[in-house]
Design a protein around this motif. Structure first.
Motif, PDB file in Angstrom:
ATOM      1  N   LEU A 422      29.432   4.504 -14.617  1.00  0.00           N
ATOM      2  CA  LEU A 422      30.673   4.152 -14.535  1.00  0.00           C
ATOM      3  C   LEU A 422      31.667   4.772 -15.484  1.00  0.00           C
ATOM      4  CD1 LEU A 422      29.785   0.412 -14.044  1.00  0.00           C
ATOM      5  CD2 LEU A 422      30.957   1.717 -12.345  1.00  0.00           C
ATOM      6  N   ALA A 423      31.206   4.873 -16.907  1.00  0.00           N
ATOM      7  CA  ALA A 423      32.040   5.594 -17.564  1.00  0.00           C
ATOM      8  C   ALA A 423      32.481   7.057 -17.033  1.00  0.00           C
ATOM      9  CB  ALA A 423      31.401   5.707 -19.054  1.00  0.00           C
ATOM     10  N   ARG A 424      31.437   7.777 -16.452  1.00  0.00           N
ATOM     11  CA  ARG A 424      31.765   9.280 -16.162  1.00  0.00           C
ATOM     12  C   ARG A 424      32.788   9.049 -14.959  1.00  0.00           C
ATOM     13  NH1 ARG A 424      29.185  12.895 -12.798  1.00  0.00           N
ATOM     14  NH2 ARG A 424      29.453  15.023 -13.505  1.00  0.00           N
ATOM     15  N   ALA A 425      32.655   8.069 -14.142  1.00  0.00           N
ATOM     16  CA  ALA A 425      33.603   7.837 -13.133  1.00  0.00           C
ATOM     17  C   ALA A 425      35.197   7.841 -13.397  1.00  0.00           C
ATOM     18  CB  ALA A 425      33.064   6.731 -12.207  1.00  0.00           C
ATOM     19  N   GLU A 426      35.093   7.068 -14.980  1.00  0.00           N
ATOM     20  CA  GLU A 426      36.389   6.918 -15.537  1.00  0.00           C
ATOM     21  C   GLU A 426      37.143   8.268 -15.535  1.00  0.00           C
ATOM     22  OE1 GLU A 426      37.905   4.097 -15.776  1.00  0.00           O
ATOM     23  OE2 GLU A 426      36.516   3.043 -14.770  1.00  0.00           O
ATOM     24  N   THR A 427      36.323   9.363 -16.142  1.00  0.00           N
ATOM     25  CA  THR A 427      36.882  10.440 -16.512  1.00  0.00           C
ATOM     26  C   THR A 427      37.163  11.178 -15.095  1.00  0.00           C
ATOM     27  OG1 THR A 427      34.720  11.738 -16.567  1.00  0.00           O
ATOM     28  CG2 THR A 427      35.473  10.556 -18.716  1.00  0.00           C
ATOM     29  N   ASP A 428      37.692  12.313 -15.228  1.00  0.00           N
ATOM     30  CA  ASP A 428      38.151  13.097 -14.098  1.00  0.00           C
ATOM     31  C   ASP A 428      37.037  14.132 -13.605  1.00  0.00           C
ATOM     32  OD1 ASP A 428      38.145  14.967 -16.228  1.00  0.00           O
ATOM     33  OD2 ASP A 428      40.167  15.441 -15.784  1.00  0.00           O
ATOM     34  N   ALA A 434      33.182  13.951 -20.208  1.00  0.00           N
ATOM     35  CA  ALA A 434      32.360  13.906 -19.161  1.00  0.00           C
ATOM     36  C   ALA A 434      31.076  14.732 -19.436  1.00  0.00           C
ATOM     37  CB  ALA A 434      33.172  14.503 -17.951  1.00  0.00           C
TER      38      ALA A 434
ATOM     39  N   ARG B  20      30.074  -3.919 -11.293  1.00  0.00           N
ATOM     40  CA  ARG B  20      31.048  -2.852 -11.526  1.00  0.00           C
ATOM     41  C   ARG B  20      31.013  -1.799 -10.790  1.00  0.00           C
ATOM     42  NH1 ARG B  20      32.649  -2.601 -17.853  1.00  0.00           N
ATOM     43  NH2 ARG B  20      34.117  -1.114 -16.793  1.00  0.00           N
ATOM     44  N   ALA B  24      33.402  -0.259  -7.827  1.00  0.00           N
ATOM     45  CA  ALA B  24      33.989   1.237  -7.837  1.00  0.00           C
ATOM     46  C   ALA B  24      33.484   1.972  -6.850  1.00  0.00           C
ATOM     47  CB  ALA B  24      32.924   1.990  -9.032  1.00  0.00           C
TER      48      ALA B  24
END
Lengths: 585, 115
Positions: A422-428, A434, B20, B24
């Motif tokens: 999910l954190a990676r999805a937050e980056t571009d 990333a 989550r 997503a």
């Protein structure tokens, strides 16, 4: 204590043996009286010979079975025959005592026959008869002494003037004659009673002792008949003395021969028993009583083992063995810690003490052996059970650990994996953040794989959930080697068997991969004669030495813990084959 | 209107992250359950389009739950587990299955697309 006992027995034996020269001396002294009275030397030699032989036999009988009353009884009877000439000595006391002793010797003989062969009077009638015979003979002889005319008592003195009457006695020939008549009638009645009881005694003897009792009773009956002849023969004639002597000697000879037979039978019997003692001492549980019955030729002998829970003796079938029943003889076998067993025989079937002592010693040895065997077996069972419980406990501990890893650390790592995703999805998808997240995900996947391998190595869940073959197939996927799995059983096996088989395969394949340089391996499972046969083989270098490797040695321990067996065949250059036979129901 | 989803797993941390992830991926998580019993109850009640169902639940087997849901719900059930398909042997057979380690937004979308 044993040494003291042995010394006491030795002393008793010495004393018994010392009697022989004493009896010989007494006999020779007694015969001297006859010789002085004018008897021929031939007769005296013959008399001494016959009587000494009979005394020797009596001493031998006593020696053979010291605790048996027949030995001393026979000695009394034969011994009196030997020294009875003393009744002709010109001495008032000797003559009076001889008169009394002579009167009761027939009762002693009756006692001897009715008590043969174990020295015990078994019925109340027998006991009453013997007591009655002694009372009758003794009391009448005493009364006769009081009124007997001197010539009747002292008429046969062999040398010098016969002693005068003791002052307190009053001669009464008429009364004496009457008493003699009464005595004859009473004696005839007693003889009849004796014959009846002796025949009954012979008839009641069981198959074990019949062959010994009947000849002895026949001898007794013959002697009784001889006694009747003596009693009815016209008295105070030359012929009467001759007939009396003849009957006396024939009687002594008959009894001597009969007891020689008894000695021979005892010796043979003891020999038979001795031959069987080793067999008896090593008899397995349940075989002691049947063997005892065969050895003692007694179909009714019972062996009871002490049961501390029931506080009584029980036989092999668990039935109580009574020791207080009438007409039985109970021999207890005790140990310092308490009673061990009891051997119960019907009275009248009891063998001599020495034989029975040997038999009891052999029985004690057999029971001691059995007890020892049972204790060892119990300890072995305990150790086996304990080993199996340890194996089971280890399996369960492994399973718990695997479950803890799966439910704890593994789930947290998986959650972290999702969070990183999910954190990676937050980056571009670009930039150092990333890139770092991607590296972390990569490492995390490795960590999860390692953890899974660790958990599966500790205790594969698939083994518990789906059985041996799926677990081995899953294992084969992780091994860097083609593994061919063939399962001819196609069924779930007991958990402990499956776990053992699985870890055996793990260990074997691990060795194959590490050391064997094999190209492929095979795992085969099939039904064996007493369970399951598992074979793991490879086409590697061979030369495995299970005694040197802790892994296979540990597996052998584990296999043996569930009563299985493991063999390793690993010729150099010929691959390695491990075969385990595991019991399963 | 985004498709609705239910997460069934006995580990709260995983449920939280899965919620989550599904969000997503474009789903709206309308329910959660930690046991087989609750799973049937929640799914029957909210009637979602997708159920992410753990194979190993404390009170039963996710595969049995999937079979029961097939009778009462039209939801697309995706089985998931921390164990591999091999470790689960033939239990999951040809059912939609993804290991938790391989559970990604892309994989979920792909599975829904191939449904």
């Amino acid at each position: 204590m044993t040494a003291d006992r042995g010394r006491r027995v030795g002393l008793a034996t010495v004393l018994r043996r010392a009697q022989w020269p004493l009896w010989l001396a007494a006999g020779l002294a007694a015969e001297t009286v006859l010789w002085r009275g004018g008897s021929s030397a031939d007769y005296i030699v013959y008399d001494v010979f016959v009587c000494m032989v009979s005394v020797s036999v009596a001493l031998a009988v006593w020696e053979t079975d010291p605790a048996n009353r027949i030995g001393p009884l026979l000695l009394v009877w034969t011994g009196w025959n030997l020294i009875s000439p003393v009744r002709f000595l010109p001495n008032t006391v000797v003559i009076c005592v001889s008169w009394l002793v002579n009167a009761v010797t027939a009762a002693v003989f009756a006692w001897l026959i009715l008590t043969y062969p174990d020295g015990r009077l078994h019925t109340r009638t027998d006991r009453a008869f013997v007591v009655g015979a002694f009372a009758w003979s003794g009391s009448l002889a005493l009364l006769e002494l009081l009124v007997a005319p001197p010539e009747s008592l002292f008429g046969s003195c062999v040398r010098g003037p016969c002693p005068t009457r003791p002052p307190l006695l009053r001669a009464d020939p008429e009364m004496f004659d009457t008493m003699q008549t009464v005595q004859t009638v009473g004696d005839l009645l007693l003889v009849t009673g004796f014959i009846a009881l002796a025949v009954r005694h012979a008839m009641r003897a069981g198959p074990t002792l019949r062959h010994r009792v009947r000849p002895m009773v026949a001898t007794g009956v013959l002697l009784a008949v001889g006694f009747v002849v003596q009693a009815l023969w016209p008295a105070d004639t030359v012929a009467s003395w001759t007939v009396s002597d003849l009957i006396d000697h024939v009687s002594i000879l008959l009894v001597t021969v009969a007891f020689l037979g008894h000695l021979y039978a005892s010796r043979t019997e003891r020999s038979v028993v001795a031959d069987s003692l080793a067999e008896l001492a090593s008899a397995p549980p349940g075989a002691v009583q049947p063997l005892l019955r065969r050895v003692l030729r007694d179909p009714d002998v019972r062996l009871g083992r002490w049961n501390p829970d029931h506080h009584r003796y029980l036989d092999d079938a668990g039935e109580p063995v009574r020791t207080d029943a009438p007409d039985v003889v109970a021999r207890h076998i005790d140990t310092p810690s308490g009673p061990l067993a009891v051997l119960v025989q019907r009275t009248g079937l009891v063998h001599d003490e020495r034989t029975m002592t040997s038999v009891l010693a052999a029985v004690r040895l057999a029971l001691d052996n059995q007890q020892l065997h049972e204790q060892v077996q119990a300890r072995l069972d305990e150790v086996r059970g304990s080993r199996a419980r340890l194996v089971d406990a280890e399996d369960r501990a492994r399973q718990r650990l695997e479950r803890d890893l799966h439910d704890g650390a593994q789930q947290r790592l998986l959650s972290i994996g999702l969070a990183l995703q999910l954190a990676r999805a937050e980056t571009d998808g670009s930039g150092s953040a990333a890139e770092l997240i991607e590296q972390a995900q990569h490492e995390l996947h490795h960590a999860i794989d390692d953890l899974r391998d660790l958990a599966q190595g500790i205790h594969p869940s698939v083994l518990i959930d789906h059985g041996f073959t799926p677990a081995v197939r899953a294992l084969a996927e992780r091994v860097m080697l083609p593994v061919h799995v063939t399962d001819h059983v196609q069924a779930r096996l007991p958990r402990v068997i499956e776990v053992t088989m699985y870890f055996l395969v793990c260990e074997a394949l691990q060795n194959t991969v590490k050391h064997a340089h094999a190209r492929q391996a095979w795992v085969d499972v099939e039904r064996g004669p007493a369970g399951v046969r598992l074979q793991v083989r490879d086409d590697g270098d061979g030369g495995a030495q299970p005694e040197l490797g802790s892994g296979l040695r540990g597996m052998r321990d584990r296999v043996e813990a569930i009563d299985g067996s493991l063999t390793v065949d690993s010729p150099l250059g010929g691959g390695t084959t491990i075969v385990a036979h595991l019991p399963c129901g | 209107m985004p498709p609705r989803a239910v997460v069934v797993d006995d580990h709260p941390a995983f449920r939280r992250m899965a919620r989550r992830l599904l969000t997503a991926a474009g789903f709206r998580v309308v329910g959660e359950a930690a046991t087989a019993h609750d799973a049937v109850d929640v799914v029957t009640r909210v009637d979602p389009e997708l159920v992410l169902l753990d194979v190993l639940l404390p009170d039963g087997n996710g595969i049995d739950v999937a079979d029961r849901l097939r009778e009462s719900s039209a939801a697309f059930v995706v089985l998931t587990s921390s164990r591999t398909r091999t470790e689960l042997a033939d239990a999951v057979q040809t059912r939609p299955f993804v290991t938790k380690a391989e559970l990604t937004i892309e994989r979920l979308r792909e599975m829904c697309r191939d449904r």
